[in-house]
Scaffold this active site. Structure first.
Site, PDB file in Angstrom:
ATOM      1  N   ASP A   1       3.627  11.881  23.677  1.00 31.21           N
ATOM      2  CA  ASP A   1       3.574  10.465  24.040  1.00 31.21           C
ATOM      3  C   ASP A   1       2.906  10.182  25.382  1.00 31.21           C
ATOM      4  O   ASP A   1       2.090   9.291  25.514  1.00 31.21           O
ATOM      5  CB  ASP A   1       5.007   9.914  24.051  1.00 31.21           C
ATOM      6  CG  ASP A   1       6.020  10.930  24.579  1.00 31.21           C
ATOM      7  OD1 ASP A   1       5.808  11.477  25.674  1.00 31.21           O
ATOM      8  OD2 ASP A   1       7.019  11.190  23.857  1.00 31.21           O
ATOM      9  N   GLY A   2       3.260  10.974  26.390  1.00 27.74           N
ATOM     10  CA  GLY A   2       2.761  10.711  27.740  1.00 27.74           C
ATOM     11  C   GLY A   2       1.297  11.093  27.930  1.00 27.74           C
ATOM     12  O   GLY A   2       0.717  10.828  28.988  1.00 27.74           O
TER      13      GLY A   2
ATOM     14  N   HIS B   1       6.725  14.017  28.655  1.00 28.58           N
ATOM     15  CA  HIS B   1       6.941  14.548  27.305  1.00 28.58           C
ATOM     16  C   HIS B   1       8.040  13.799  26.550  1.00 28.58           C
ATOM     17  O   HIS B   1       8.493  14.264  25.515  1.00 28.58           O
ATOM     18  CB  HIS B   1       7.321  16.040  27.365  1.00 28.58           C
ATOM     19  CG  HIS B   1       6.200  16.945  27.759  1.00 28.58           C
ATOM     20  ND1 HIS B   1       5.688  16.961  29.024  1.00 28.58           N
ATOM     21  CD2 HIS B   1       5.495  17.863  27.046  1.00 28.58           C
ATOM     22  CE1 HIS B   1       4.721  17.874  29.083  1.00 28.58           C
ATOM     23  NE2 HIS B   1       4.579  18.424  27.896  1.00 28.58           N
TER      24      HIS B   1
ATOM     25  N   ALA C   1      -9.047  16.571  25.331  1.00 31.86           N
ATOM     26  CA  ALA C   1      -9.697  15.362  25.841  1.00 31.86           C
ATOM     27  C   ALA C   1      -9.326  14.226  24.888  1.00 31.86           C
ATOM     28  O   ALA C   1      -9.938  14.051  23.847  1.00 31.86           O
ATOM     29  CB  ALA C   1     -11.211  15.574  25.882  1.00 31.86           C
ATOM     30  N   GLU C   2      -8.289  13.478  25.252  1.00 31.39           N
ATOM     31  CA  GLU C   2      -7.723  12.504  24.311  1.00 31.39           C
ATOM     32  C   GLU C   2      -8.679  11.363  24.017  1.00 31.39           C
ATOM     33  O   GLU C   2      -8.734  10.854  22.890  1.00 31.39           O
ATOM     34  CB  GLU C   2      -6.380  11.967  24.834  1.00 31.39           C
ATOM     35  CG  GLU C   2      -5.232  12.977  24.789  1.00 31.39           C
ATOM     36  CD  GLU C   2      -5.275  14.009  25.910  1.00 31.39           C
ATOM     37  OE1 GLU C   2      -6.100  13.845  26.844  1.00 31.39           O
ATOM     38  OE2 GLU C   2      -4.497  14.974  25.866  1.00 31.39           O
TER      39      GLU C   2
ATOM     40  N   PRO D   1      -5.092   8.727  28.463  1.00 30.77           N
ATOM     41  CA  PRO D   1      -6.549   8.900  28.580  1.00 30.77           C
ATOM     42  C   PRO D   1      -7.306   8.300  27.394  1.00 30.77           C
ATOM     43  O   PRO D   1      -8.487   8.002  27.512  1.00 30.77           O
ATOM     44  CB  PRO D   1      -6.717  10.430  28.623  1.00 30.77           C
ATOM     45  CG  PRO D   1      -5.419  10.924  29.162  1.00 30.77           C
ATOM     46  CD  PRO D   1      -4.381   9.996  28.587  1.00 30.77           C
TER      47      PRO D   1
END
Lengths: 385, 327
Positions: free
Chosen positions: B87-88, B132, B62-63, B92
């Site tokens: 990176d991608g 990615h 959970a970023e 969130p």
């Protein structure tokens, strides 16, 4: 599953389902009583002094008078915006009194009453709403953190703070001088944000010392609470392992008792808990809002009959508190109103260099360059005075 | 006498974090899979074992929660180092990074410091699936209150991560994942320069070539080929993307009269756009040619079998060199 609300017509009045268990110690007519399943909360009220009860009433009346004055100041163009909390004084003052002296509070942006109970200068809130600054009180000193305008953002900060408290070993040591817990306030609307789900999860897996305090005031601007949830909000934490309790948010004693009990528990290491205070936003979302466009007077009347201050006054009068006290409170409220009016009129425009101050804690060449540019530009163009 | 050790970038980052954690008990390391596994790129390998579960731990996936709780930990006096796995996956957390982390010092009029480090492996050329291989640095460089850096070699990796952790401001460290295993000497005693300085990597007289992160290696290859062809290319490693070391850039461009900015990210509204504008503003009369941007195309990152064409290489840079020399 039974409907969560008794919806009488599509978009009809939002009246809570009173069959759902709810901690209530003062009934709407001001009668005190402790149902046996809530005895542990009653014990907390048993040990409360009359002075504390009167102080709670004073603060409830004080913050309402402040609120009314702030609305007037906004109407006169002295504030950019005002966010009224009228009707929520029971939840805010009650829970604010239940927070311990070392505990930290992470509010949303309507917690004026909680701020009052923790020594935040009320003028700091008016400064922010006038646009003099974005907050500007010292959260380490007051332990009442800055207002958070992005819904639910502050709740993750609260959980992180609580995780840090645990890493510091300040939970469950039995040393009441040292141990502390964290409480975070948010509304029914904010519960829809992903950050609330992530907060419940991070708190649960870390067994963090935190109380999540929802003031369910039934409306998120113009969206009814059943836009945000299909189940009672006090159950929202269950899937994460965070137990919940519904409180009558307009019963100041229930809010005090529940907050005190669960903050004590969190401080002792019991882990997170979620409290839902069922209350009502009597006023508009903000001074930019017009609630007559989306809700019925009938619904507002239902809640006005459950006013937290009136209820508490009835209770106190039955305890023998007389007009002398209530008159004194009214006079003090009017004096406060006059004082904040005068102070608000005296607030000027902050120095222009404040645009650049504190963007970073450490030196930053681009900020310095633009600050110098603006200074030179202002000198070249002449003063605005 | 300084002692040197040869190591790859990933290992240098690991050693830098380890040193920071040894020096300051308030430094924490957390993120997805950073504990026993050591992260998907093994940058945090061994740290969990050395410092224990309270200082190096796995977060839920959970970023937003990772960054939001890091902010709260910083308020409590910790210095959290967080890892965003790829990176991608940073998006969130975009709200917590841009509306909270970047603004809390300003909002609090300096009462709150935000010593939070966000490590993000970034960039392409590893043959990965979607999300990615991205280069999202411009989103963050646009936001006041953040500091953005990207090391290109092991020595910088070792020192810049430590300098980032010591900073009282939030720092995003974009780590060039395709260069993680590129080796080089690390000076274990003396930092090379302040965190936000650019470095002259190779002197030249005809064109200034500006690059950062994974493209620095590519830029040096281009300069080498150019030299063989008789073209003198000066290469500068920006190292810091916010703030950018303009004095170093402008001194070079005023000398050469030509500038090319190369990165993997799409060029539209990118770091190279801003640098080109600044060069035009401050070195206009020194320029012999327009500033050329060499970057990824303005498309989503393509499937891996096309990335070799999508990403700028030495030839794409040299084609731009030919163009600026034609003026």
């Amino acid at each position: 599953m039974a409907p969560f609300f008794q919806v009488r017509a599509k978009l009809g009045p939002v009246i809570p389902d009173n069959s759902i268990p709810m901690l209530q110690l003062l009934s709407p007519d001001g009668t005190y009583g402790v149902p046996k399943e809530y005895a542990k909360y009653g014990e907390i009220i048993d040990s409360i002094s009359e002075d504390t009860l009167l102080a709670m009433y004073r603060d409830m009346a004080r913050i309402r008078r402040f609120d009314i004055e702030a609305i007037a100041l906004q109407r006169q163009g002295q504030l950019g915006l005002w966010v009224p909390a009228i009707g929520q004084e029971g939840a805010q003052i009650g829970s604010g009194y239940g927070v311990g002296p070392n505990d930290h509070i992470f509010p949303s942006y309507r917690e004026h009453g909680v701020a009052l109970t923790h020594g935040v200068e009320l003028m700091s809130i008016l400064k922010m709403m006038r646009g003099v600054n974005h907050g500007g009180w010292n959260p380490e000193e007051t332990r009442f953190h800055l207002y958070a305008i992005v819904l639910a953002s502050q709740v993750l900060h609260a959980v992180g703070y609580a995780m840090g408290v645990k890493f510091d070993g300040k939970v469950g040591t039995g040393n009441l001088e040292e141990d502390l817990a964290v409480i975070s306030y948010f509304g029914d609307g904010a519960t829809a944000e992903g950050d609330i789900s992530e907060s419940l999860l991070f708190a649960a897996v870390n067994k963090a010392p935190i109380v999540f305090f929802i003031q369910n005031n039934q409306w998120a601007i113009s969206s009814r609470v059943d836009t945000q949830t299909t189940v009672p909000l006090y159950t929202r934490g269950e899937g994460f392992g965070v137990p919940g309790l519904r409180i009558d948010g307009n019963d100041v004693l229930a809010n005090y008792a529940a907050t005190k009990y669960h903050m004590d528990q969190a401080r002792e290491g019991a882990g997170p808990v979620l409290l839902e205070a069922l209350t009502y936003r009597i006023g508009a979302h903000t001074t930019s809002d017009d609630p007559s466009k989306y809700r019925d007077e009938e619904e507002v009347e239902y809640w006005k009959a459950r006013d937290p201050i009136q209820r508490f006054e009835t209770f106190l009068r039955r305890q023998g508190i007389n007009d002398d006290f209530f008159d004194e409170v009214k006079i003090a409220g009017d004096a406060l109103a006059a004082d904040i009016r005068e102070q608000t009129f005296a607030l000027g425009i902050p120095p222009l260099e404040n645009i650049f101050n504190h963007v970073y804690s450490e030196e930053h060449p681009e900020i310095d360059r633009q600050k110098a540019w603006l200074k030179a530009y202002e000198e070249k163009m002449g003063s605005h005075e | 006498m300084s002692s040197y050790k040869e190591m790859p970038i990933a290992k240098a980052l690991n050693a830098g974090i380890q040193k920071a954690m040894q020096d300051d008990p308030k430094v924490l390391m957390f993120g997805e899979d950073v504990a026993e596994l050591g992260g998907v790129f093994r940058v945090t390998e061994g740290l969990h074992k050395e410092f224990g579960q309270d200082r190096v731990f796995n977060s839920p996936i959970a970023e937003s929660g990772i960054i939001g709780t890091a902010i709260g930990l910083a308020m409590r006096g910790y210095r959290p180092v967080t890892e965003i796995q790829f990176d991608g996956f940073v998006f969130p957390a975009f709200n917590q990074i841009t509306t909270q982390l970047a603004k809390l010092t300003y909002r609090s009029e300096g009462f709150l410091k935000m010593p939070v480090v966000i490590r993000i492996p970034y960039g392409g050329a590893i043959g990965a699936v979607e999300h990615h291989s991205e280069s999202p640095e411009a989103y963050f460089a646009h936001t006041a209150g953040l500091r953005i850096v990207s090391p290109s070699n092991p020595n910088d990796a070792y020192w810049m991560i430590q300098q980032a952790i010591k900073s009282d401001d939030p720092v995003i460290v974009f780590e060039p994942k395709r260069r993680y295993w590129q080796k080089g000497p690390v000076n274990l005693d003396t930092p090379p320069m302040p965190l936000h300085n650019a470095r002259l990597m190779r002197e030249g007289s005809q064109v200034t070539l500006l690059a950062y992160g994974p493209m620095v290696t590519t830029a040096l290859q281009a300069a080498e080929i150019g030299a063989d062809e008789g073209i003198s290319i000066e290469v500068i490693d920006l190292r810091s993307l916010s703030p950018i070391d303009y004095p170093t850039i402008l001194a070079s461009v005023m000398k050469t009269g030509r500038a090319i900015v190369a990165h993997e990210a799409p060029t539209n509204v990118s770091l190279s756009s801003e640098i080109a504008a600044r060069i035009a503003e401050h070195a206009f009369y020194h320029l012999e040619a327009p500033v050329i941007r060499v970057g990824g195309f303005d498309t989503p990152y393509p499937p891996a079998k096309l990335e070799e064409t999508y990403l700028p290489d030495a030839d794409r840079i040299l084609e731009a060199v030919d163009r600026v020399l034609a003026y």
